[in-house]
Design a protein around this motif. Structure first.
Motif, PDB file in Angstrom:
ATOM      1  N   LEU A  30       0.846  -1.189   0.000  1.00 23.95           N
ATOM      2  CA  LEU A  30       0.000   0.000   0.000  1.00 23.95           C
ATOM      3  C   LEU A  30       0.882   1.239   0.000  1.00 23.95           C
ATOM      4  CD1 LEU A  30      -2.749   1.463   0.323  1.00 23.95           C
ATOM      5  CD2 LEU A  30      -2.490   1.138   2.804  1.00 23.95           C
ATOM      6  N   THR A  31       0.641   2.145  -0.935  1.00 23.31           N
ATOM      7  CA  THR A  31       1.321   3.444  -0.931  1.00 23.31           C
ATOM      8  C   THR A  31       0.268   4.529  -0.732  1.00 23.31           C
ATOM      9  OG1 THR A  31       1.198   3.613  -3.338  1.00 23.31           O
ATOM     10  CG2 THR A  31       3.222   2.703  -2.413  1.00 23.31           C
ATOM     11  N   ILE A  32       0.617   5.540   0.056  1.00 22.88           N
ATOM     12  CA  ILE A  32      -0.313   6.628   0.370  1.00 22.88           C
ATOM     13  C   ILE A  32       0.421   7.956   0.241  1.00 22.88           C
ATOM     14  CG2 ILE A  32      -1.707   7.707   2.175  1.00 22.88           C
ATOM     15  CD1 ILE A  32      -2.253   4.920   3.301  1.00 22.88           C
ATOM     16  N   SER A  33      -0.190   8.906  -0.470  1.00 25.53           N
ATOM     17  CA  SER A  33       0.332  10.266  -0.596  1.00 25.53           C
ATOM     18  C   SER A  33      -0.742  11.246  -0.150  1.00 25.53           C
ATOM     19  CB  SER A  33       0.705  10.566  -2.048  1.00 25.53           C
ATOM     20  OG  SER A  33       1.673   9.658  -2.511  1.00 25.53           O
ATOM     21  N   THR A  34      -0.346  12.296   0.561  1.00 19.72           N
ATOM     22  CA  THR A  34      -1.298  13.284   1.062  1.00 19.72           C
ATOM     23  C   THR A  34      -1.360  14.503   0.134  1.00 19.72           C
ATOM     24  OG1 THR A  34       0.347  14.460   2.370  1.00 19.72           O
ATOM     25  CG2 THR A  34      -0.808  12.607   3.453  1.00 19.72           C
ATOM     26  N   PHE A  35      -2.394  15.309   0.335  1.00 20.46           N
ATOM     27  CA  PHE A  35      -2.527  16.545  -0.429  1.00 20.46           C
ATOM     28  C   PHE A  35      -1.327  17.454  -0.171  1.00 20.46           C
ATOM     29  CE2 PHE A  35      -6.920  15.148  -0.588  1.00 20.46           C
ATOM     30  CZ  PHE A  35      -7.298  15.507  -1.869  1.00 20.46           C
ATOM     31  N   ARG A  45      -6.676  22.238   6.723  1.00 21.97           N
ATOM     32  CA  ARG A  45      -7.311  21.126   7.438  1.00 21.97           C
ATOM     33  C   ARG A  45      -7.318  19.848   6.608  1.00 21.97           C
ATOM     34  NH1 ARG A  45     -12.851  24.018   8.606  1.00 21.97           N
ATOM     35  NH2 ARG A  45     -12.396  24.440   6.448  1.00 21.97           N
ATOM     36  N   GLU A  46      -7.069  19.964   5.316  1.00 21.56           N
ATOM     37  CA  GLU A  46      -7.059  18.800   4.430  1.00 21.56           C
ATOM     38  C   GLU A  46      -5.647  18.328   4.078  1.00 21.56           C
ATOM     39  OE1 GLU A  46      -9.476  20.057   1.125  1.00 21.56           O
ATOM     40  OE2 GLU A  46     -11.304  19.566   2.198  1.00 21.56           O
ATOM     41  N   ASP A  47      -4.616  18.980   4.632  1.00 24.44           N
ATOM     42  CA  ASP A  47      -3.224  18.652   4.297  1.00 24.44           C
ATOM     43  C   ASP A  47      -2.910  17.169   4.426  1.00 24.44           C
ATOM     44  OD1 ASP A  47      -2.619  21.264   3.699  1.00 24.44           O
ATOM     45  OD2 ASP A  47      -1.381  21.621   5.476  1.00 24.44           O
ATOM     46  N   ASN A  48      -3.379  16.536   5.501  1.00 22.76           N
ATOM     47  CA  ASN A  48      -3.030  15.139   5.756  1.00 22.76           C
ATOM     48  C   ASN A  48      -4.038  14.134   5.218  1.00 22.76           C
ATOM     49  OD1 ASN A  48      -0.569  15.725   7.026  1.00 22.76           O
ATOM     50  ND2 ASN A  48      -1.690  16.344   8.864  1.00 22.76           N
ATOM     51  N   LYS A  49      -5.038  14.632   4.512  1.00 18.71           N
ATOM     52  CA  LYS A  49      -5.970  13.703   3.861  1.00 18.71           C
ATOM     53  C   LYS A  49      -5.274  13.062   2.662  1.00 18.71           C
ATOM     54  CE  LYS A  49     -10.283  15.681   5.416  1.00 18.71           C
ATOM     55  NZ  LYS A  49     -11.577  16.224   5.024  1.00 18.71           N
ATOM     56  N   VAL A  50      -5.791  11.919   2.254  1.00 14.46           N
ATOM     57  CA  VAL A  50      -5.175  11.136   1.178  1.00 14.46           C
ATOM     58  C   VAL A  50      -5.553  11.717  -0.183  1.00 14.46           C
ATOM     59  CG1 VAL A  50      -5.080   8.862   0.099  1.00 14.46           C
ATOM     60  CG2 VAL A  50      -5.157   9.058   2.600  1.00 14.46           C
ATOM     61  N   MET A  51      -4.525  12.156  -0.918  1.00 13.17           N
ATOM     62  CA  MET A  51      -4.744  12.624  -2.285  1.00 13.17           C
ATOM     63  C   MET A  51      -4.754  11.440  -3.246  1.00 13.17           C
ATOM     64  SD  MET A  51      -2.599  15.339  -4.488  1.00 13.17           S
ATOM     65  CE  MET A  51      -2.750  15.325  -6.263  1.00 13.17           C
ATOM     66  N   HIS A  52      -3.924  10.447  -2.947  1.00 14.22           N
ATOM     67  CA  HIS A  52      -3.850   9.254  -3.792  1.00 14.22           C
ATOM     68  C   HIS A  52      -3.264   8.105  -2.991  1.00 14.22           C
ATOM     69  CE1 HIS A  52      -3.360   6.758  -7.333  1.00 14.22           C
ATOM     70  NE2 HIS A  52      -2.121   6.524  -6.963  1.00 14.22           N
ATOM     71  N   SER A  53      -3.882   6.946  -3.109  1.00 11.61           N
ATOM     72  CA  SER A  53      -3.324   5.729  -2.532  1.00 11.61           C
ATOM     73  C   SER A  53      -3.516   4.599  -3.538  1.00 11.61           C
ATOM     74  CB  SER A  53      -3.994   5.385  -1.196  1.00 11.61           C
ATOM     75  OG  SER A  53      -5.357   5.118  -1.378  1.00 11.61           O
ATOM     76  N   ASP A  70     -13.249  18.874   0.677  1.00 18.59           N
ATOM     77  CA  ASP A  70     -14.521  19.449   1.136  1.00 18.59           C
ATOM     78  C   ASP A  70     -15.239  20.241   0.056  1.00 18.59           C
ATOM     79  OD1 ASP A  70     -14.258  18.293   3.625  1.00 18.59           O
ATOM     80  OD2 ASP A  70     -13.280  20.063   4.501  1.00 18.59           O
ATOM     81  N   ARG A  71     -14.496  20.845  -0.877  1.00 15.28           N
ATOM     82  CA  ARG A  71     -15.107  21.670  -1.918  1.00 15.28           C
ATOM     83  C   ARG A  71     -15.811  20.842  -2.994  1.00 15.28           C
ATOM     84  NH1 ARG A  71      -9.881  21.063  -2.984  1.00 15.28           N
ATOM     85  NH2 ARG A  71      -9.250  20.598  -5.117  1.00 15.28           N
ATOM     86  N   MET A  72     -15.608  19.514  -2.965  1.00 12.59           N
ATOM     87  CA  MET A  72     -16.219  18.633  -3.966  1.00 12.59           C
ATOM     88  C   MET A  72     -17.334  17.797  -3.346  1.00 12.59           C
ATOM     89  SD  MET A  72     -12.723  17.411  -5.874  1.00 12.59           S
ATOM     90  CE  MET A  72     -13.544  16.446  -7.129  1.00 12.59           C
ATOM     91  N   GLU A  73     -18.327  17.486  -4.164  1.00 10.75           N
ATOM     92  CA  GLU A  73     -19.456  16.685  -3.690  1.00 10.75           C
ATOM     93  C   GLU A  73     -19.009  15.251  -3.401  1.00 10.75           C
ATOM     94  OE1 GLU A  73     -23.984  15.458  -5.019  1.00 10.75           O
ATOM     95  OE2 GLU A  73     -22.582  16.127  -6.544  1.00 10.75           O
ATOM     96  N   TYR A  74     -19.532  14.698  -2.330  1.00 13.14           N
ATOM     97  CA  TYR A  74     -19.286  13.306  -1.969  1.00 13.14           C
ATOM     98  C   TYR A  74     -20.633  12.656  -1.709  1.00 13.14           C
ATOM     99  CZ  TYR A  74     -17.967   9.163   0.662  1.00 13.14           C
ATOM    100  OH  TYR A  74     -17.833   7.874   1.090  1.00 13.14           O
ATOM    101  N   LYS A  75     -20.899  11.573  -2.418  1.00 19.84           N
ATOM    102  CA  LYS A  75     -22.170  10.893  -2.274  1.00 19.84           C
ATOM    103  C   LYS A  75     -21.913   9.398  -2.118  1.00 19.84           C
ATOM    104  CE  LYS A  75     -25.299  12.690  -4.982  1.00 19.84           C
ATOM    105  NZ  LYS A  75     -26.157  12.922  -6.152  1.00 19.84           N
TER     106      LYS A  75
END
Length: 142
Positions: A30-35, A45-53, A70-75
């Motif tokens: 598993l590889t994980i990169s943050t914003f 507040r989104e710095d440590n969220k996952v941009m791509h894994s 947060d600026r994008m819709e999530y459903k």
């Protein structure tokens, strides 16, 4: 590199937890990169969220995931995309153009902050697609 097609999952702040869970179930890498790592955060507040894994099991399963900003819709229930990736620009640009015809392009296929070419669209049937062309060193021409 051969062109790959695999699912891409979207989460709302739980991508890391979900991907670590899937790794515990299937094993593998598993590889994980943050914003923040890609200077792609528009909100600290989104710095440590996952941009791509990307998860790759030892027996060949592959899928990717990210947190939805947060600026994008999530459903929930529609939080997936089909992802095409590889290094053959002509092939991937052709797929992008053909699949996007009659659909809605949300990000044109162009140079991304991580150095590859990247684009996003929803095809005419409502299926969201991501296209990533790796190994790009010059700016793309349209």
């Amino acid at each position: 590199m051969q062109t790959r097609l695999n699912p891409y999952l979207s989460f709302k702040g739980t991508a890391r937890e979900a991907m670590e869970f899937y790794k515990s179930v299937f094993g593998g890498k598993l590889t994980i990169s943050t914003f923040k790592e890609f200077n792609a955060s528009q909100d600290p507040r989104e710095d440590n969220k996952v941009m791509h894994s990307m998860f790759e099991s030892d027996n060949g399963m592959t899928f990717m995931a990210a947190d939805t900003p947060d600026r994008m819709e999530y459903k929930p229930g529609t939080n997936f995309s089909m992802s095409l990736s590889g290094d053959n620009e002509a092939e991937l640009r052709g797929y992008f153009d053909k699949l996007a015809a009659g659909g809605t392009i949300s990000e044109p296929l162009e140079k991304a902050p991580w150095g590859d070419m990247f684009g996003m669209f929803t095809d005419k049937f409502g299926v969201p697609w991501l296209v990533n062309v790796s190994g790009q060193t010059t700016s793309p021409t349209s």
